[in-house]
Design a protein around this motif. Sequence first.
Motif, PDB file in Angstrom:
ATOM      1  N   GLY A   6       1.252  -1.429  -0.005  1.00 37.83           N
ATOM      2  CA  GLY A   6       0.243   0.092   0.376  1.00 37.83           C
ATOM      3  C   GLY A   6       1.133   1.484  -0.352  1.00 37.83           C
ATOM      4  N   VAL A   7       1.900   0.826   0.018  1.00 38.47           N
ATOM      5  CA  VAL A   7       3.189   2.023   0.231  1.00 38.47           C
ATOM      6  C   VAL A   7       3.236   2.537  -1.521  1.00 38.47           C
ATOM      7  CG1 VAL A   7       5.550   3.290   0.888  1.00 38.47           C
ATOM      8  CG2 VAL A   7       3.952   1.710   2.056  1.00 38.47           C
ATOM      9  N   CYS A   8       2.904   3.970  -1.345  1.00 41.10           N
ATOM     10  CA  CYS A   8       3.739   4.690  -2.272  1.00 41.10           C
ATOM     11  C   CYS A   8       4.832   3.582  -3.541  1.00 41.10           C
ATOM     12  CB  CYS A   8       3.044   5.964  -2.973  1.00 41.10           C
ATOM     13  SG  CYS A   8       3.771   6.947  -4.404  1.00 41.10           S
ATOM     14  N   HIS A   9       5.111   3.725  -4.503  1.00 46.00           N
ATOM     15  CA  HIS A   9       6.717   3.273  -5.011  1.00 46.00           C
ATOM     16  C   HIS A   9       7.039   4.216  -5.530  1.00 46.00           C
ATOM     17  CE1 HIS A   9       3.965   2.587  -8.956  1.00 46.00           C
ATOM     18  NE2 HIS A   9       5.126   3.347  -9.259  1.00 46.00           N
ATOM     19  N   PHE A  10       6.863   5.815  -5.643  1.00 45.54           N
ATOM     20  CA  PHE A  10       7.353   6.680  -5.622  1.00 45.54           C
ATOM     21  C   PHE A  10       8.420   7.217  -4.157  1.00 45.54           C
ATOM     22  CE2 PHE A  10       5.023   7.394  -9.148  1.00 45.54           C
ATOM     23  CZ  PHE A  10       5.523   7.142 -10.466  1.00 45.54           C
ATOM     24  N   LEU A  11       7.762   6.463  -3.134  1.00 51.26           N
ATOM     25  CA  LEU A  11       8.028   6.826  -1.985  1.00 51.26           C
ATOM     26  C   LEU A  11       9.699   5.920  -2.090  1.00 51.26           C
ATOM     27  CD1 LEU A  11       7.923   8.361   0.688  1.00 51.26           C
ATOM     28  CD2 LEU A  11       6.743   5.951   2.103  1.00 51.26           C
ATOM     29  N   ASP A  12      10.550   7.450  -1.295  1.00 49.67           N
ATOM     30  CA  ASP A  12      12.172   5.996  -0.973  1.00 49.67           C
ATOM     31  C   ASP A  12      11.989   6.790   0.555  1.00 49.67           C
ATOM     32  OD1 ASP A  12      14.744   6.201  -0.136  1.00 49.67           O
ATOM     33  OD2 ASP A  12      15.285   7.605  -1.233  1.00 49.67           O
ATOM     34  N   ARG A  13      11.952   5.304   0.763  1.00 51.74           N
ATOM     35  CA  ARG A  13      11.689   4.286   2.116  1.00 51.74           C
ATOM     36  C   ARG A  13      12.686   4.347   3.339  1.00 51.74           C
ATOM     37  NH1 ARG A  13       7.653  -0.572   2.474  1.00 51.74           N
ATOM     38  NH2 ARG A  13       6.508   0.083   0.064  1.00 51.74           N
ATOM     39  N   THR A  14      13.777   4.433   2.732  1.00 52.49           N
ATOM     40  CA  THR A  14      14.875   5.251   3.657  1.00 52.49           C
ATOM     41  C   THR A  14      14.923   6.409   4.231  1.00 52.49           C
ATOM     42  OG1 THR A  14      16.452   3.743   3.039  1.00 52.49           O
ATOM     43  CG2 THR A  14      17.663   5.469   3.833  1.00 52.49           C
ATOM     44  N   THR A  19      10.449  10.266  -4.356  1.00 55.14           N
ATOM     45  CA  THR A  19      11.327  11.081  -5.539  1.00 55.14           C
ATOM     46  C   THR A  19      10.707  11.043  -6.822  1.00 55.14           C
ATOM     47  OG1 THR A  19      10.817   8.301  -6.530  1.00 55.14           O
ATOM     48  CG2 THR A  19      12.427   8.831  -4.744  1.00 55.14           C
ATOM     49  N   GLN A  20       9.583  11.727  -7.100  1.00 58.71           N
ATOM     50  CA  GLN A  20       8.861  12.744  -8.013  1.00 58.71           C
ATOM     51  C   GLN A  20       8.469  13.755  -7.349  1.00 58.71           C
ATOM     52  OE1 GLN A  20       9.592  10.652 -11.521  1.00 58.71           O
ATOM     53  NE2 GLN A  20      10.577   9.707  -9.479  1.00 58.71           N
ATOM     54  N   TYR A  21       9.239  14.265  -6.896  1.00 57.96           N
ATOM     55  CA  TYR A  21       8.540  15.636  -5.842  1.00 57.96           C
ATOM     56  C   TYR A  21       7.345  16.332  -7.266  1.00 57.96           C
ATOM     57  CZ  TYR A  21       6.620  19.160  -2.630  1.00 57.96           C
ATOM     58  OH  TYR A  21       5.917  19.587  -2.063  1.00 57.96           O
ATOM     59  N   ILE A  26      -1.068  15.259  -9.990  1.00 51.25           N
ATOM     60  CA  ILE A  26      -1.768  16.355  -9.270  1.00 51.25           C
ATOM     61  C   ILE A  26      -1.826  15.903  -8.232  1.00 51.25           C
ATOM     62  CG2 ILE A  26      -3.566  15.731 -10.909  1.00 51.25           C
ATOM     63  CD1 ILE A  26      -3.598  19.486 -11.366  1.00 51.25           C
ATOM     64  N   PHE A  27      -2.815  14.813  -7.874  1.00 51.77           N
ATOM     65  CA  PHE A  27      -4.095  14.626  -6.461  1.00 51.77           C
ATOM     66  C   PHE A  27      -2.442  14.770  -5.401  1.00 51.77           C
ATOM     67  CE2 PHE A  27      -2.304  10.410  -6.731  1.00 51.77           C
ATOM     68  CZ  PHE A  27      -2.535   9.961  -8.273  1.00 51.77           C
ATOM     69  N   CYS A  28      -1.403  15.039  -5.576  1.00 48.78           N
ATOM     70  CA  CYS A  28      -0.401  14.565  -4.469  1.00 48.78           C
ATOM     71  C   CYS A  28      -0.262  16.133  -4.145  1.00 48.78           C
ATOM     72  CB  CYS A  28       0.854  13.874  -4.902  1.00 48.78           C
ATOM     73  SG  CYS A  28       0.637  12.118  -4.681  1.00 48.78           S
TER      74      CYS A  28
END
Length: 64
Positions: A6-14, A19-21, A26-28
């Motif tokens: 369920g975690v967005c794959h664009f989130l750098d978990r470290t 990573t796509q900021y 647009i919904f982000c």
Amino acid sequence: MADADGVCHFLDRTTNLCTQYENRPIFCNVDKFYERYYVDNMTREVFYKINQQECERLRKLLGV
Ligand code: SF4
């Protein structure tokens, strides 16, 4: 956009940063979303408040 957990794959978990900021969907992007869909319906301040309330509701629901 979410991985199996369920975690967005664009989130750098470290770093816990997007990573796509600069090019995020647009919904982000609260400001772009407001300007495209809600500018004629409510003030920006009201839109921010609704977003904040929904974020808090989801955090409680998910226990984060
Ligand atoms: S801002 Fe959007 S694209 Fe970036 S990590 Fe969060 S949900 Fe994913």
